[in-house]
Scaffold this motif. Sequence first.
Motif, PDB file in Angstrom:
ATOM      1  N   VAL A 212      14.607  -4.115  21.823  1.00 27.62           N
ATOM      2  CA  VAL A 212      13.423  -4.612  21.293  1.00 27.62           C
ATOM      3  C   VAL A 212      12.665  -3.167  20.642  1.00 27.62           C
ATOM      4  CG1 VAL A 212      13.468  -6.332  23.285  1.00 27.62           C
ATOM      5  CG2 VAL A 212      12.154  -4.023  23.558  1.00 27.62           C
ATOM      6  N   ARG A 213      11.975  -3.607  19.601  1.00 25.38           N
ATOM      7  CA  ARG A 213      11.126  -2.754  18.754  1.00 25.38           C
ATOM      8  C   ARG A 213       9.856  -2.820  19.376  1.00 25.38           C
ATOM      9  NH1 ARG A 213      11.990  -0.095  14.175  1.00 25.38           N
ATOM     10  NH2 ARG A 213      13.609  -1.403  13.610  1.00 25.38           N
ATOM     11  N   MET A 214       9.271  -1.711  19.827  1.00 24.17           N
ATOM     12  CA  MET A 214       7.681  -1.536  20.488  1.00 24.17           C
ATOM     13  C   MET A 214       7.284  -0.310  20.174  1.00 24.17           C
ATOM     14  SD  MET A 214       8.259  -2.053  24.510  1.00 24.17           S
ATOM     15  CE  MET A 214       9.357  -1.098  25.455  1.00 24.17           C
ATOM     16  N   SER A 215       5.874   0.044  20.516  1.00 24.64           N
ATOM     17  CA  SER A 215       5.282   1.176  20.408  1.00 24.64           C
ATOM     18  C   SER A 215       4.925   1.777  21.779  1.00 24.64           C
ATOM     19  CB  SER A 215       4.284   0.978  19.349  1.00 24.64           C
ATOM     20  OG  SER A 215       3.317   0.235  19.956  1.00 24.64           O
ATOM     21  N   GLU A 216       5.402   1.180  22.861  1.00 24.31           N
ATOM     22  CA  GLU A 216       5.043   1.373  23.961  1.00 24.31           C
ATOM     23  C   GLU A 216       5.654   3.089  24.396  1.00 24.31           C
ATOM     24  OE1 GLU A 216       3.080   0.422  27.653  1.00 24.31           O
ATOM     25  OE2 GLU A 216       3.647  -1.101  25.975  1.00 24.31           O
ATOM     26  N   LYS A 263      18.548 -17.338  23.654  1.00 28.28           N
ATOM     27  CA  LYS A 263      17.554 -18.114  22.656  1.00 28.28           C
ATOM     28  C   LYS A 263      16.272 -17.311  22.657  1.00 28.28           C
ATOM     29  CE  LYS A 263      19.629 -22.648  23.355  1.00 28.28           C
ATOM     30  NZ  LYS A 263      19.371 -24.050  23.823  1.00 28.28           N
ATOM     31  N   PRO A 264      15.729 -16.929  21.589  1.00 30.34           N
ATOM     32  CA  PRO A 264      14.518 -16.210  21.619  1.00 30.34           C
ATOM     33  C   PRO A 264      13.588 -16.745  22.479  1.00 30.34           C
ATOM     34  CG  PRO A 264      15.309 -16.535  19.447  1.00 30.34           C
ATOM     35  CD  PRO A 264      16.261 -17.308  20.416  1.00 30.34           C
ATOM     36  N   GLU A 265      13.428 -18.112  22.497  1.00 32.44           N
ATOM     37  CA  GLU A 265      12.464 -18.572  23.142  1.00 32.44           C
ATOM     38  C   GLU A 265      12.587 -18.606  24.885  1.00 32.44           C
ATOM     39  OE1 GLU A 265      15.173 -22.110  21.928  1.00 32.44           O
ATOM     40  OE2 GLU A 265      14.547 -20.333  21.416  1.00 32.44           O
ATOM     41  N   VAL A 266      13.818 -18.116  25.159  1.00 30.17           N
ATOM     42  CA  VAL A 266      14.288 -17.897  26.632  1.00 30.17           C
ATOM     43  C   VAL A 266      13.880 -16.225  26.723  1.00 30.17           C
ATOM     44  CG1 VAL A 266      15.969 -17.890  28.371  1.00 30.17           C
ATOM     45  CG2 VAL A 266      15.653 -19.662  26.967  1.00 30.17           C
ATOM     46  N   VAL A 267      14.580 -15.440  26.012  1.00 34.63           N
ATOM     47  CA  VAL A 267      14.570 -14.127  26.163  1.00 34.63           C
ATOM     48  C   VAL A 267      13.163 -13.590  25.924  1.00 34.63           C
ATOM     49  CG1 VAL A 267      15.216 -11.865  24.918  1.00 34.63           C
ATOM     50  CG2 VAL A 267      16.976 -14.028  25.110  1.00 34.63           C
ATOM     51  N   ARG A 270      11.247 -13.526  29.310  1.00 37.35           N
ATOM     52  CA  ARG A 270      11.680 -12.632  30.088  1.00 37.35           C
ATOM     53  C   ARG A 270      11.123 -11.179  29.919  1.00 37.35           C
ATOM     54  NH1 ARG A 270      15.379 -14.514  33.567  1.00 37.35           N
ATOM     55  NH2 ARG A 270      16.733 -16.224  33.077  1.00 37.35           N
ATOM     56  N   ILE A 271      11.426 -10.683  28.641  1.00 35.65           N
ATOM     57  CA  ILE A 271      10.880  -9.393  28.348  1.00 35.65           C
ATOM     58  C   ILE A 271       9.656  -9.218  28.463  1.00 35.65           C
ATOM     59  CG2 ILE A 271      11.116  -7.456  26.712  1.00 35.65           C
ATOM     60  CD1 ILE A 271      13.948  -8.775  25.617  1.00 35.65           C
ATOM     61  N   ALA A 272       8.554 -10.070  28.172  1.00 37.01           N
ATOM     62  CA  ALA A 272       7.097 -10.153  27.988  1.00 37.01           C
ATOM     63  C   ALA A 272       6.638  -9.826  29.849  1.00 37.01           C
ATOM     64  CB  ALA A 272       6.668 -11.199  27.411  1.00 37.01           C
ATOM     65  N   LEU A 275       7.640  -6.283  30.615  1.00 39.90           N
ATOM     66  CA  LEU A 275       6.875  -5.187  29.862  1.00 39.90           C
ATOM     67  C   LEU A 275       5.275  -5.372  29.986  1.00 39.90           C
ATOM     68  CD1 LEU A 275       8.494  -4.810  26.314  1.00 39.90           C
ATOM     69  CD2 LEU A 275       9.065  -3.456  28.196  1.00 39.90           C
ATOM     70  N   GLY A 276       5.054  -6.532  30.296  1.00 45.70           N
ATOM     71  CA  GLY A 276       3.489  -6.790  30.461  1.00 45.70           C
ATOM     72  C   GLY A 276       2.753  -7.150  29.356  1.00 45.70           C
ATOM     73  N   HIS A 277       3.511  -7.394  28.384  1.00 40.55           N
ATOM     74  CA  HIS A 277       2.633  -7.736  27.044  1.00 40.55           C
ATOM     75  C   HIS A 277       3.916  -8.354  26.288  1.00 40.55           C
ATOM     76  CE1 HIS A 277       4.934  -4.682  24.594  1.00 40.55           C
ATOM     77  NE2 HIS A 277       4.476  -3.815  25.807  1.00 40.55           N
ATOM     78  N   ASP A 278       3.492  -8.808  24.983  1.00 40.25           N
ATOM     79  CA  ASP A 278       4.480  -9.618  24.305  1.00 40.25           C
ATOM     80  C   ASP A 278       4.428  -8.927  22.768  1.00 40.25           C
ATOM     81  OD1 ASP A 278       2.020 -10.428  23.088  1.00 40.25           O
ATOM     82  OD2 ASP A 278       2.528 -12.579  23.499  1.00 40.25           O
ATOM     83  N   ASP A 279       3.827  -7.569  22.681  1.00 36.55           N
ATOM     84  CA  ASP A 279       3.564  -6.907  21.392  1.00 36.55           C
ATOM     85  C   ASP A 279       5.169  -6.351  21.233  1.00 36.55           C
ATOM     86  OD1 ASP A 279       2.812  -5.950  19.345  1.00 36.55           O
ATOM     87  OD2 ASP A 279       1.718  -4.152  20.158  1.00 36.55           O
ATOM     88  N   PHE A 280       6.312  -6.989  20.949  1.00 35.78           N
ATOM     89  CA  PHE A 280       7.553  -6.421  20.671  1.00 35.78           C
ATOM     90  C   PHE A 280       8.204  -7.233  19.806  1.00 35.78           C
ATOM     91  CE2 PHE A 280       7.933  -8.781  24.549  1.00 35.78           C
ATOM     92  CZ  PHE A 280       8.997  -9.519  24.368  1.00 35.78           C
ATOM     93  N   GLU A 281       9.175  -6.884  19.057  1.00 36.01           N
ATOM     94  CA  GLU A 281      10.054  -7.749  18.465  1.00 36.01           C
ATOM     95  C   GLU A 281      11.607  -7.521  18.818  1.00 36.01           C
ATOM     96  OE1 GLU A 281      10.063  -6.497  14.157  1.00 36.01           O
ATOM     97  OE2 GLU A 281       7.854  -6.167  14.080  1.00 36.01           O
TER      98      GLU A 281
END
Length: 536
Positions: A212-216, A263-267, A270-272, A275-281
């Motif tokens: 995943v791409r994120m700025s964390e 599936k993106p709608e499942v993955v 889970r990742i959110a 991480l505690g947020h959904d600011d990722f790709e």
Amino acid sequence: MTAKARKSLYQFDYRRSPDQDGPVVRRPVVVVGAGPVGLCTAIDLAQRGVPVVLLDDADRIGEGSRGLCYAKRTLEILDRLGVGRACIEKGVTWKLGRVFQGEDLLYAFDLLPETGHAMPAFVNLQQYYLEHFLVERAGELEGIDIRWRNKVVGLSHLPDAAELTIETPDGAYTLRADWVVCADGARSPTRAMLGLDFVGEAFEERFLIADVRMSEAYPTERWFWFDPPFHSGRSALLHKQPDGIWRIDLGLGADADAAHEQKPEVVTPRIARMLGHDDFELEWVSVYTFQCRRLERFVHGRVVFAGDAAHQVSPFGARGANSGIQDAENLAWKLARVVKGEAPVALVESYETERVAAADENIGHSTRSADFIAPRSRQEMRYRDAALTLARECDFAKRMVNSGRLSTPSTYRQTPLSTPDAEPWAGSARLGAPLPDAPMERADGTPAWLLGEIGGDAVEIVMPDGADHGPPPEGLRRIVVGKDLIDVEGRFRERFDAVPGATWLVRPDQHLAARFRHEDPERIAAAARRMLGDAA
């Protein structure tokens, strides 16, 4: 770099080869598979003066990151092959890890607490970057002919060679080779062509792997959780990669539906939660199971298997690509000597002896990791829970916790190439193991590293005592400590238990093959012949 940009940069043209016209051509070595293992094998052989044809059925470098963690020994090998510095500059260097149970930190670890090494403990680097560096390096060397979109569809044994049928956009052609190295991956078509299969076991537990791409701004460490609050009852792993990419690994259980879980709608949810947020790709997603298997034999006539084509282990512990690149290093110098007529064919058999033992060692570690991370019985679960509970309070129990024993190079304990020690030795240099590095200084005062000065040569290292040591054994280059290289920090003396008059014999893959506390020309010469395969 975006996936679209990578696709453009890492795509290669098919070119027709002269071997496709006229009578069947015979080549010294053909390598099948232009992944890290095949590329390292080809580069190592070319650096030793052996021409190589490298075949790959694709026309591009893989887009998913797949391999990620490259250990210190692998980086030393890559440095000798000419790409180590590029990997370090692009990659994420780390040595610290943390293991959690729930929200609580059980313990932290340091994989390289001492200084005085040229290479770091680990570098995280997407596999496509490593492959790119290796392809560029291969292009700089004479003697490597990379043939993209050349798919091997037939492989057969000849009395002293192998024959390949190769399919291309221009049709099929036949190529013969003194030796074929099969590094064509876990699903190895060449393995199937010879009717070979793995022995070992496949685990039922499924794991989700995502980039995943994120700025964390998490620390540059390896974080592993048992039973985390965001993924109850399972495991989780977090690693940093270049380009703001993070590797996430989540246990799913044995009954997980692989297609559904990707599936993106499942993955994404889970990742959110993790991480505690959904600011990722999402960059890349896959589902895998543990595989702890290998071929019974790696050498079949003039066909030799390496990397995932020869053995498979779980991703936990980073033992796949690291062990495969160590296969390549072990094999290349032996093939080079045999092809050049400097050693008998039997030298290649020592590759099987040494790397089968290494595969068994890695499979053992991988199996124990799988059993601890995803217990398959009540007894295994009780053991794991007890170890985790004890690890909160007791240091000894921390050694029982297994979140994936991280890759270390194998020591070749049972090999025809080593001469047993006649006397006890201290220090970190071990017979059959790769040499520990040490900071040195050349005679002209410029800084150097021991492994860099050894390179890929067979070397005799001498600690002088004032006596005349005569010429080095045939086929070996001599390094005199105190003359050619100066042990300015005392690291060599400490790590090699060095005393005046001592001698060490180093193989072309930088493993220690023999050592003597006192000058003994006849024994040293015999050990040198044995090391180079004359007594294989």
